[in-house]
Design a protein around this motif. Structure first.
Motif, short mmCIF file in Angstrom:
data_model
loop_
_atom_site.label_atom_id
_atom_site.label_comp_id
_atom_site.label_asym_id
_atom_site.label_seq_id
_atom_site.Cartn_x
_atom_site.Cartn_y
_atom_site.Cartn_z
N ALA A 130 0.46 -19.87 2.34
CA ALA A 130 -0.49 -20.96 2.56
C ALA A 130 -0.28 -22.08 1.55
N THR A 131 -0.05 -21.71 0.28
CA THR A 131 0.18 -22.70 -0.76
C THR A 131 1.42 -23.53 -0.47
N LEU A 132 2.50 -22.87 -0.08
CA LEU A 132 3.76 -23.58 0.19
C LEU A 132 3.65 -24.44 1.44
N SER A 133 2.92 -23.97 2.44
CA SER A 133 2.70 -24.77 3.65
C SER A 133 1.93 -26.04 3.32
N SER A 134 0.90 -25.88 2.50
CA SER A 134 0.11 -27.03 2.07
C SER A 134 0.94 -27.96 1.18
N PHE A 135 1.84 -27.37 0.40
CA PHE A 135 2.75 -28.16 -0.44
C PHE A 135 3.58 -29.09 0.44
N VAL A 136 4.09 -28.57 1.55
CA VAL A 136 4.87 -29.38 2.48
C VAL A 136 4.04 -30.54 3.01
N LEU A 137 2.77 -30.27 3.36
CA LEU A 137 1.89 -31.32 3.84
C LEU A 137 1.68 -32.38 2.77
N GLY A 138 1.49 -31.94 1.52
CA GLY A 138 1.35 -32.89 0.43
C GLY A 138 2.58 -33.77 0.28
N CYS A 139 3.76 -33.18 0.42
CA CYS A 139 5.00 -33.96 0.37
C CYS A 139 5.05 -34.98 1.49
N MET A 140 4.61 -34.58 2.68
CA MET A 140 4.61 -35.50 3.83
C MET A 140 3.71 -36.71 3.56
N LEU A 141 2.53 -36.44 3.02
CA LEU A 141 1.60 -37.53 2.72
C LEU A 141 2.18 -38.46 1.65
N ALA A 142 2.85 -37.87 0.66
CA ALA A 142 3.43 -38.68 -0.42
C ALA A 142 4.62 -39.50 0.07
N VAL A 143 5.45 -38.92 0.93
CA VAL A 143 6.57 -39.67 1.50
C VAL A 143 6.04 -40.84 2.32
N ARG A 144 4.95 -40.61 3.07
CA ARG A 144 4.32 -41.68 3.85
C ARG A 144 3.86 -42.83 2.93
N LEU A 239 5.23 -36.52 15.32
CA LEU A 239 3.92 -36.77 14.73
C LEU A 239 3.66 -38.26 14.51
N GLU A 240 4.75 -39.03 14.57
CA GLU A 240 4.68 -40.49 14.45
C GLU A 240 4.15 -40.96 13.10
N TRP A 241 4.48 -40.19 12.06
CA TRP A 241 4.19 -40.65 10.71
C TRP A 241 5.30 -41.57 10.20
N ASP A 242 6.41 -41.59 10.92
CA ASP A 242 7.56 -42.44 10.57
C ASP A 242 8.06 -42.19 9.15
N LEU A 243 8.07 -40.93 8.77
CA LEU A 243 8.49 -40.59 7.41
C LEU A 243 9.96 -40.93 7.17
N ASP A 244 10.77 -40.91 8.22
CA ASP A 244 12.19 -41.20 8.04
C ASP A 244 12.44 -42.66 7.70
N PHE A 245 11.43 -43.53 7.87
CA PHE A 245 11.57 -44.94 7.50
C PHE A 245 11.10 -45.20 6.06
N SER A 246 10.59 -44.18 5.40
CA SER A 246 10.12 -44.34 4.02
C SER A 246 11.28 -44.62 3.08
N SER A 247 11.00 -45.37 2.02
CA SER A 247 12.03 -45.64 1.01
C SER A 247 12.48 -44.39 0.29
N PHE A 248 11.72 -43.31 0.45
CA PHE A 248 12.12 -42.03 -0.13
C PHE A 248 13.50 -41.62 0.37
N TRP A 249 13.84 -42.02 1.62
CA TRP A 249 15.10 -41.64 2.24
C TRP A 249 16.08 -42.79 2.29
N SER A 250 15.92 -43.79 1.44
CA SER A 250 16.69 -45.03 1.58
C SER A 250 18.14 -44.93 1.11
#
Length: 359
Positions: A130-144, A239-250
């Motif tokens: 559960a902690t690691l799954s939530s960690f992934v969600l936190g990463c997603m929000l931060a990348v956004r 999910l249409e968060w468009d995370l792949d357009f974030s500068s994190f992946w630039s």
């Protein structure tokens, strides 16, 4: 049972080598080696930092400083003497201070940091899922939100290696770590009087980070693997968060990771290896003892994982990528990261009873 688990881990490493190449299999093996060290000595950051802040025994923290020193002794000269190797040198700014503070709080209420949650699976702590799954969600929000954090104030950046060269950087880093180890000796039970699990684990984990550097050209970063999983989930499930357009992946390197399979990711392989090594070691040593879920610790794991994932992403890493690999890269940000992380630990300690944990 023991033979099945160990052979399964070896088989997984062999499959990765066959399907993806020896380099990724070697990264998996390096992570497994670290996982054995973590599990064997219960080499966790969360408990160690809690003891440090609460005025308890500092032996665990001194062992971690020793681990960083061992890695720095070899990694700093390699990084700054050969252009094919790159250290982790990141700026010190508002995002690092806020993110490290969040990470410190999250690690305490989840009762385990990112690497700790990975090796806790080797003890049968299913709450870590559960902690690691939530960690992934936190990463997603931060990348956004990553582009917004890039606009936050930056105070300074650089490394001792860039300004003074490898040998002075290594000497100053070792001197600073040695001074801390010596200064904390009064609150520590003997650490160096004999070879003991903490020192063996420190040597193993330092060796694993060195191996990851030599194989991939970069030190170990745990959070990068989780950020990839989150972004791939966004793409796979539209999910249409468009995370792949974030500068994190630039950068070219980061963009190439999105185009490849997660099984071909050099940042993710050590994490998977850590889990395999920890579970194998836990089963062999009889430390794999699954426990039932409890509501309050589970809630702490979910909230803590979210805070850690978000915080580690905007702070350029967790206690492995920012602290360990940062200092072993002679970067200033590795040292600075520790301060807000310890401040967050102080806050997290006071929140622990609300989630069913002792102070």
């Amino acid at each position: 049972m023991k033979a099945i688990v160990v052979l399964s881990s070896i088989g997984l490493a062999a499959w990765i080598g066959w399907a993806q190449g020896w380099q990724l299999a070697a990264l998996f093996a390096a992570g497994a080696f670290a996982g054995i060290g973590f599990l064997y000595a219960s080499f966790g950051f969360t408990t160690t930092w809690r003891e440090l802040i609460s005025g308890g025994d500092t032996r665990g923290f001194r062992a971690q400083l020793t681990m960083i020193a061992l890695a720095s002794l070899v990694m700093i000269p390699i990084i700054y003497s050969d252009s094919q190797f790159n250290g982790f040198v990141r700026p010190v700014g508002a995002s690092l201070l806020v993110g490290a503070f969040m990470f410190g709080i999250g690690a305490q209420i989840a009762n385990g940091c990112s690497s700790g949650s990975l090796f806790h699976l080797g003890q049968g702590r299913w709450q870590s899922i559960a902690t690691l799954s939530s960690f992934v969600l936190g990463c997603m929000l931060a990348v956004r939100d990553y582009d917004d954090w890039l606009d936050a104030p930056i105070f300074f950046a650089g490394s001792l290696g860039q300004t003074h060269g490898p040998w002075i950087a290594m000497t100053v880093t070792l001197a600073a770590l040695g001074a801390l180890i010596w200064a904390l000796r009064g609150r520590s039970t003997p650490l160096f009087s004999q070879w003991q699990p903490l020192l063996i684990a420190a040597l193993m984990i330092a060796g694993a980070n060195l191996a990851i550097l030599l194989i991939s050209g970069r030190p170990w970063s745990v959070v990068q693997g989780f950020a990839l999983i989150g972004t791939q989930l966004d793409l796979a499930y539209a999910l249409e968060w468009d995370l792949d357009f974030s500068s994190f992946w630039s950068s070219d390197l980061m963009a190439s990771r999105l185009e490849a399979s997660v099984w071909a990711d050099p940042f993710l392989m050590p994490n998977l290896g850590l889990v395999a090594g920890a579970i194998s070691c836990g089963v062999v040593l009889g430390k794999f003892k699954p426990a039932a879920f409890k509501i309050l610790p589970l809630a702490g794991g979910l909230l803590g994982g979210l805070l850690m994932g978000y915080g580690a992403t905007i702070a350029f890493g967790c206690n492995i990528g920012a602290l360990f690999s940062g200092i072993a890269s002679a970067s200033y940000h590795g040292w600075v990261w520790l301060l807000p992380a310890l401040a967050g630990t102080w806050v997290g300690i006071r929140l622990r009873p609300a989630f069913g944990h002792s102070k």
